[in-house]
Design a protein around this motif. Sequence first.
Motif, PDB file in Angstrom:
ATOM      1  N   ARG A  92       5.051  -6.272   3.629  1.00 37.69           N
ATOM      2  CA  ARG A  92       3.982  -7.342   3.376  1.00 37.69           C
ATOM      3  C   ARG A  92       2.758  -7.751   3.792  1.00 37.69           C
ATOM      4  N   ARG A  93       2.298  -7.370   4.929  1.00 40.97           N
ATOM      5  CA  ARG A  93       1.315  -7.579   5.566  1.00 40.97           C
ATOM      6  C   ARG A  93       0.058  -6.628   5.063  1.00 40.97           C
ATOM      7  N   ARG A  94       0.306  -5.616   4.547  1.00 46.37           N
ATOM      8  CA  ARG A  94      -1.186  -4.285   3.502  1.00 46.37           C
ATOM      9  C   ARG A  94      -0.621  -5.336   2.011  1.00 46.37           C
ATOM     10  N   THR A  95       0.108  -6.153   1.647  1.00 42.77           N
ATOM     11  CA  THR A  95       0.361  -6.042   0.006  1.00 42.77           C
ATOM     12  C   THR A  95      -0.520  -7.310   0.252  1.00 42.77           C
ATOM     13  N   ASP A  96      -0.007  -8.395   0.897  1.00 41.12           N
ATOM     14  CA  ASP A  96      -1.677  -9.166   1.787  1.00 41.12           C
ATOM     15  C   ASP A  96      -3.005  -9.167   1.141  1.00 41.12           C
TER      16      ASP A  96
END
Length: 117
Positions: A92-96
Amino acid sequence: MTSHGDYSPEAKAAAEGKARAADVFAEHAEIIVERLPDVPEGHVLVAIVDGGHGFGGTHHVKQDEIVERVPELEQEGWAMVFTPGSDVDEVRRRTDEMATLARRRAEMITRIRTRRS
């Protein structure tokens, strides 16, 4: 003034599409992480979002074949590569980050095009 980059309506649409794709990857973070333990040694997991912004699943790709295989899998969509050990928070950090950068690009194109008109 030197122009650096593509500020066309198509470039803006591409950035917006990438942001939407990032949201799809985030929505499927749990599925992505669930599939990581099955990745064989020497491979990575490649998650795909197709051109219509549907989740296209995941694929095991040999690390030394990433450069060739990812574009084949991506086609008209988007791909993200994950390594075993990633967790839902990392996905989720990378997609954000992907979504934020894409949205900033779209906003920048809008500002530049507005100034030029």
